[in-house]
Design a protein around this motif. Structure first.
Motif, PDB file in Angstrom:
ATOM      1  N   MET A   1     -44.598   1.876  61.675  1.00 48.59           N
ATOM      2  CA  MET A   1     -45.367   1.900  60.156  1.00 48.59           C
ATOM      3  C   MET A   1     -45.383   3.041  59.793  1.00 48.59           C
ATOM      4  O   MET A   1     -45.741   4.044  60.409  1.00 48.59           O
ATOM      5  CB  MET A   1     -46.345   0.795  60.066  1.00 48.59           C
ATOM      6  N   HIS A   2     -45.310   3.295  58.525  1.00 51.55           N
ATOM      7  CA  HIS A   2     -45.547   4.595  57.656  1.00 51.55           C
ATOM      8  C   HIS A   2     -46.954   4.916  57.959  1.00 51.55           C
ATOM      9  O   HIS A   2     -47.854   4.225  58.231  1.00 51.55           O
ATOM     10  CB  HIS A   2     -45.126   4.543  56.420  1.00 51.55           C
ATOM     11  N   ALA A   3     -47.425   6.334  58.316  1.00 47.85           N
ATOM     12  CA  ALA A   3     -48.601   6.638  58.365  1.00 47.85           C
ATOM     13  C   ALA A   3     -49.701   6.330  57.336  1.00 47.85           C
ATOM     14  O   ALA A   3     -50.883   6.106  57.665  1.00 47.85           O
ATOM     15  CB  ALA A   3     -48.554   8.453  58.661  1.00 47.85           C
ATOM     16  N   TYR A   4     -49.358   6.238  56.076  1.00 51.04           N
ATOM     17  CA  TYR A   4     -50.075   5.892  55.052  1.00 51.04           C
ATOM     18  C   TYR A   4     -50.115   4.564  54.443  1.00 51.04           C
ATOM     19  O   TYR A   4     -50.971   3.857  53.802  1.00 51.04           O
ATOM     20  CB  TYR A   4     -50.267   7.037  54.095  1.00 51.04           C
ATOM     21  N   ARG A   5     -48.764   4.050  54.276  1.00 47.37           N
ATOM     22  CA  ARG A   5     -48.584   2.863  53.532  1.00 47.37           C
ATOM     23  C   ARG A   5     -47.260   2.262  53.706  1.00 47.37           C
ATOM     24  O   ARG A   5     -46.265   3.033  53.869  1.00 47.37           O
ATOM     25  CB  ARG A   5     -48.797   2.845  52.039  1.00 47.37           C
ATOM     26  N   SER A   6     -47.205   1.012  53.877  1.00 46.20           N
ATOM     27  CA  SER A   6     -45.908   0.385  53.841  1.00 46.20           C
ATOM     28  C   SER A   6     -45.405  -0.441  52.751  1.00 46.20           C
ATOM     29  O   SER A   6     -44.455  -0.654  52.347  1.00 46.20           O
ATOM     30  CB  SER A   6     -46.083  -1.107  54.888  1.00 46.20           C
ATOM     31  N   GLN A   7     -46.464  -0.517  51.653  1.00 43.69           N
ATOM     32  CA  GLN A   7     -46.183  -0.867  50.250  1.00 43.69           C
ATOM     33  C   GLN A   7     -47.303  -0.185  49.290  1.00 43.69           C
ATOM     34  O   GLN A   7     -48.171   0.629  50.060  1.00 43.69           O
ATOM     35  CB  GLN A   7     -46.255  -2.261  49.917  1.00 43.69           C
ATOM     36  N   THR A   8     -46.855  -0.024  48.136  1.00 43.33           N
ATOM     37  CA  THR A   8     -48.147   0.400  47.065  1.00 43.33           C
ATOM     38  C   THR A   8     -48.928  -0.837  46.645  1.00 43.33           C
ATOM     39  O   THR A   8     -48.489  -1.760  47.099  1.00 43.33           O
ATOM     40  CB  THR A   8     -47.159   1.027  45.942  1.00 43.33           C
ATOM     41  N   CYS A   9     -49.803  -0.434  45.788  1.00 45.29           N
ATOM     42  CA  CYS A   9     -50.924  -1.277  45.592  1.00 45.29           C
ATOM     43  C   CYS A   9     -50.344  -2.386  44.243  1.00 45.29           C
ATOM     44  O   CYS A   9     -51.264  -2.960  43.945  1.00 45.29           O
ATOM     45  CB  CYS A   9     -52.026  -0.723  45.312  1.00 45.29           C
ATOM     46  N   ALA A  10     -49.010  -2.091  44.126  1.00 48.43           N
ATOM     47  CA  ALA A  10     -48.456  -3.004  43.222  1.00 48.43           C
ATOM     48  C   ALA A  10     -47.590  -3.873  43.541  1.00 48.43           C
ATOM     49  O   ALA A  10     -46.827  -4.524  42.827  1.00 48.43           O
ATOM     50  CB  ALA A  10     -47.934  -2.332  41.964  1.00 48.43           C
ATOM     51  N   ASP A  11     -46.964  -3.837  44.886  1.00 51.70           N
ATOM     52  CA  ASP A  11     -45.883  -4.221  45.477  1.00 51.70           C
ATOM     53  C   ASP A  11     -46.042  -5.651  46.062  1.00 51.70           C
ATOM     54  O   ASP A  11     -45.349  -6.521  45.902  1.00 51.70           O
ATOM     55  CB  ASP A  11     -45.593  -3.421  46.513  1.00 51.70           C
ATOM     56  N   LEU A  12     -47.293  -6.144  46.405  1.00 53.71           N
ATOM     57  CA  LEU A  12     -47.216  -7.251  46.960  1.00 53.71           C
ATOM     58  C   LEU A  12     -47.343  -8.644  46.045  1.00 53.71           C
ATOM     59  O   LEU A  12     -48.115  -8.402  45.089  1.00 53.71           O
ATOM     60  CB  LEU A  12     -48.390  -7.323  48.034  1.00 53.71           C
ATOM     61  N   ASN A  13     -46.751  -9.617  46.839  1.00 52.70           N
ATOM     62  CA  ASN A  13     -46.851 -10.953  45.861  1.00 52.70           C
ATOM     63  C   ASN A  13     -46.904 -12.133  46.980  1.00 52.70           C
ATOM     64  O   ASN A  13     -47.091 -11.821  48.305  1.00 52.70           O
ATOM     65  CB  ASN A  13     -45.845 -11.105  44.875  1.00 52.70           C
ATOM     66  N   LYS A  14     -46.796 -13.436  46.409  1.00 51.52           N
ATOM     67  CA  LYS A  14     -47.095 -14.597  47.356  1.00 51.52           C
ATOM     68  C   LYS A  14     -45.757 -14.496  48.241  1.00 51.52           C
ATOM     69  O   LYS A  14     -46.133 -15.003  49.574  1.00 51.52           O
ATOM     70  CB  LYS A  14     -46.961 -15.792  46.343  1.00 51.52           C
ATOM     71  N   SER A  15     -44.711 -13.878  47.993  1.00 51.54           N
ATOM     72  CA  SER A  15     -43.590 -13.929  48.949  1.00 51.54           C
ATOM     73  C   SER A  15     -43.980 -12.955  50.128  1.00 51.54           C
ATOM     74  O   SER A  15     -43.434 -13.095  51.399  1.00 51.54           O
ATOM     75  CB  SER A  15     -42.152 -13.244  48.419  1.00 51.54           C
ATOM     76  N   ASN A  16     -45.050 -12.176  50.075  1.00 47.80           N
ATOM     77  CA  ASN A  16     -45.460 -11.418  51.382  1.00 47.80           C
ATOM     78  C   ASN A  16     -46.625 -12.239  52.269  1.00 47.80           C
ATOM     79  O   ASN A  16     -47.011 -11.466  53.304  1.00 47.80           O
ATOM     80  CB  ASN A  16     -45.791 -10.043  50.945  1.00 47.80           C
ATOM     81  N   GLU A  17     -46.980 -13.262  51.770  1.00 52.19           N
ATOM     82  CA  GLU A  17     -48.061 -14.121  52.625  1.00 52.19           C
ATOM     83  C   GLU A  17     -47.698 -14.115  53.982  1.00 52.19           C
ATOM     84  O   GLU A  17     -46.466 -14.202  54.488  1.00 52.19           O
ATOM     85  CB  GLU A  17     -48.116 -15.427  51.963  1.00 52.19           C
ATOM     86  N   GLY A  18     -48.767 -13.550  54.831  1.00 50.33           N
ATOM     87  CA  GLY A  18     -48.755 -13.557  56.315  1.00 50.33           C
ATOM     88  C   GLY A  18     -48.231 -12.230  57.011  1.00 50.33           C
ATOM     89  O   GLY A  18     -48.211 -12.185  58.356  1.00 50.33           O
ATOM     90  N   GLN A  19     -47.738 -11.417  56.027  1.00 50.74           N
ATOM     91  CA  GLN A  19     -47.051 -10.221  56.577  1.00 50.74           C
ATOM     92  C   GLN A  19     -48.416  -9.293  56.955  1.00 50.74           C
ATOM     93  O   GLN A  19     -49.478  -9.187  56.178  1.00 50.74           O
ATOM     94  CB  GLN A  19     -46.230  -9.380  55.634  1.00 50.74           C
ATOM     95  N   THR A  20     -48.337  -8.239  57.868  1.00 50.78           N
ATOM     96  CA  THR A  20     -49.116  -7.263  58.137  1.00 50.78           C
ATOM     97  C   THR A  20     -48.835  -5.960  57.203  1.00 50.78           C
ATOM     98  O   THR A  20     -47.356  -5.635  57.317  1.00 50.78           O
ATOM     99  CB  THR A  20     -49.300  -7.006  59.650  1.00 50.78           C
ATOM    100  N   VAL A  21     -49.654  -5.655  56.591  1.00 51.62           N
ATOM    101  CA  VAL A  21     -49.106  -4.142  55.808  1.00 51.62           C
ATOM    102  C   VAL A  21     -50.223  -3.189  55.848  1.00 51.62           C
ATOM    103  O   VAL A  21     -51.317  -3.283  56.607  1.00 51.62           O
ATOM    104  CB  VAL A  21     -49.397  -4.805  54.012  1.00 51.62           C
TER     105      VAL A  21
END
Length: 593
Positions: free
Chosen positions: A1-21
């Motif tokens: 995983m990237h040192a600081y972020r796997s996504q931005t603070c605008a990227d996540l939605n219901k399709s990401n449920e259950g994922q570790t970020v």
């Protein structure tokens, strides 16, 4: 995983449920609900809600964070309960349960909050501009500005223009404002100037054989600040074209400007009909050379109705040369209460007041009658003639100002705007553009001398022959684009013939030797075959101000100066070091010396 972020603070939605970020950003807001922490994490792109309870290994660390700390978290994406969904943000359907947290940058107690829309003094906002820029509204304004510049560039390329850069360090030039001077170390006693505009260089580009030029150009002018103008530097869309007339410039520029305004304010109307209004007519009808055409009111000259009338103030005024009476029609303004309010407005503007007439139902039921002090003094025949000329009727009013136009027309223009606003006559969902043309080439200064009214490089209408008579009767191929009461563009067809240029400057008090000294490069170039050319420049800061619906230009500039032309964040202007002054062979003279 990237040192600081796997996504931005605008990227996540219901399709990401259950994922570790992994997310990183600023702590926007902390809410403690008795053993359950809710944290809004913000980055450039948006906001994600974090949640942690006492079962989370990160709970104790998260309990210590405060607003604007920069943190990085690991966590698991969870769907929010249906009742807790926030439809206002892209991530409103989810939250992230935090399992680990790292502090990347702690923040001291804030001098001003980032969360919320609380107004703070300008001095605080500019001193801590980096905090001010984190606020949602200002952040959106800066992104709007960036996207407007991108769009302008793309549209100019699509119109067949090429982008070239011109020098920042150059020679002083009379552009109508004070230069910022730069002392030369290699040439003691001599100074460069920061360009007020790339005027001469873009003309030289045309003489050099390039056809369509544009640049997002930085410009520097030592001017007094005001709400729609920066006191030091600004950016403009700079444009020049060869082998063109005035209409060609208009045809090339309109799709660019109209397209940008339609793109970034789609809820607003942008009519494609951009009228051409002569400068003198604009002053007469609107009291300004940058009229707000959302207001339909046009002023008219009504002098003949007051000449020799019973209203002595206007009658005597008209006996003086160069005076006139102008009327401001006020449809639906026909009440004494409204007329008195507008009269008070004029007094606040420094005038004794405004005369007025309003038309109402006659008390005896005989029909419509004119009322007000002026109506009684000039009689029914004259008031009826005024009503017919202005196209007014029952329930309407008219206001009157008199004297020499230069003395009152700006106040009349402000009164027109106020009347239109008060009566709800002005559009609120439209950008109204108009080309203001036929500017006078020259004006008389306070000491009676002749000087250029606007750009000294504009071609006089009629060429050399026009310069043989009274300079005050000469018009220039000079034009402005007005939008909703602001000057957005200024430009002209250029004077490309040396003999006309010498004569034009001679009338303004510049001998040929001075022209050669100040503009030697351009004059020399014109002697070796110069094409007819012209162009314009649009103030990007002012355009973005309109698109952002802001009243102050500092709200759309990343790091603006204050009203005293000071940079409170960086501490400019600052005193130079003695070594710097010695190297430049300069000394500072005390203010009271």
């Amino acid at each position: 995983m990237h040192a600081y972020r796997s996504q931005t603070c605008a990227d996540l939605n219901k399709s990401n449920e259950g994922q570790t970020v992994r997310l990183s950003g600023w702590v926007h807001r902390v809410r403690d609900h008795g053993g359950v922490l809710f944290i809004d994490l913000r980055d450039h792109y948006g906001i994600t809600q974090l949640i942690a309870d006492s079962d989370s290994a990160a709970f104790a660390d998260l309990d210590k964070v405060r607003a604007e700390w920069v943190i990085s978290i690991d966590g698991r994406v969870m769907a929010r309960d249906a009742a807790l969904v926030n439809p206002k943000i892209p991530t409103g359907e989810i939250e992230v349960y935090v399992t680990d947290m790292r502090v990347l940058g702690a923040a001291e107690d804030l001098p001003m909050p980032v969360f919320g829309d609380v107004e703070y003094p300008e001095e605080t906002r500019l001193t801590y501009r980096f905090l001010d820029l984190r606020r949602e509204k200002l952040h959106k304004n800066m992104m709007l500005r960036s996207n407007v510049v991108r769009s302008l560039r793309s549209r100019m390329w699509d119109q067949g223009f090429n982008e070239f850069q011109t020098p920042i360090i150059t020679a002083s030039s009379p552009e109508g404002a004070r230069d910022f001077l730069v002392p030369s170390r290699l040439h003691p006693g001599k100074f460069y100037a920061l360009p007020q505009a790339p005027q001469q260089f873009k003309q030289l580009i045309m003489v050099s054989g390039f056809d369509r030029y544009f640049q997002i150009a930085p410009c520097f002018r030592d001017e007094d600040p005001r709400a729609d103008r920066s006191p030091t530097d600004f950016y403009q869309l700079d444009v020049e074209m060869s082998f063109v007339e005035q209409a060609d410039i208009f045809a090339a520029v309109q799709p660019v400007i109209q397209g940008v305004f339609e793109e970034f304010r789609p809820e607003m109307k942008v009519p494609a009909d951009w009228p051409l209004i002569a400068y003198r007519d604009s002053l007469l009808w609107f009291g300004s050379d940058k009229p707000d055409l959302r207001n339909p009111i046009r002023m008219q000259i009504v002098s003949e109705h007051f000449r020799g009338s019973g209203f002595a103030v206007f009658a005597k005024l008209l006996e003086q040369e160069g005076t006139e009476i102008r009327a401001i029609p006020a449809p639906t303004g026909g009440s004494r209460k409204f007329c008195d309010r507008m009269n008070a407005f004029a007094q606040k503007e420094g005038l004794p007041g405004m005369g007025y007439i309003f038309w109402r139902e006659a008390e005896d039921g005989s029909g419509m009658e004119a009322a007000g002090p002026l109506a009684k003094n000039i009689g029914p025949e004259r008031t009826e003639a005024i009503r017919v000329q202005l196209g007014l009727g029952l329930g309407d009013a008219a206001f009157f100002l008199g004297g020499k136009p230069d003395a009152f027309q700006s106040v009349a223009g402000r009164a027109r705007n106020e009347i239109g606003r008060e009566l709800g006559l002005a559009e609120t969902d439209t950008f109204r553009f108009a080309w203001i043309v036929d500017f006078p080439m020259y004006e008389k200064t306070d000491d009676g001398k002749i000087d250029f009214s606007h750009n000294p490089f504009s071609m006089p209408q009629g060429g050399l022959e026009a310069l043989q008579g009274d300079p005050l009767n000469v018009y220039a191929y000079q034009y402005d684009l007005a939008c909703n009461g602001y000057e957005l563009i200024s430009g002209g067809i250029r004077n490309h013939k040396p003999e006309i240029m010498y004569k034009a400057f001679e009338l303004a008090g510049y001998p040929n030797s001075e022209v050669d000294k100040r503009f030697g490069g351009m004059v020399k170039a014109f002697k070796y075959g110069a094409p007819p050319h012209g162009g314009c420049a649009m103030g990007i800061d002012r355009a973005v101000m309109l698109l952002a619906d802001e009243m102050n230009i500092r709200e759309v500039i990343m790091f603006p100066m204050n009203q005293r032309a000071e940079d409170l964040l960086m501490g400019a202007p600052s005193e130079p070091l003695n070594e710097q002054l010695r190297e430049l062979r300069l000394r500072v003279v005390p203010k009271d010396a």
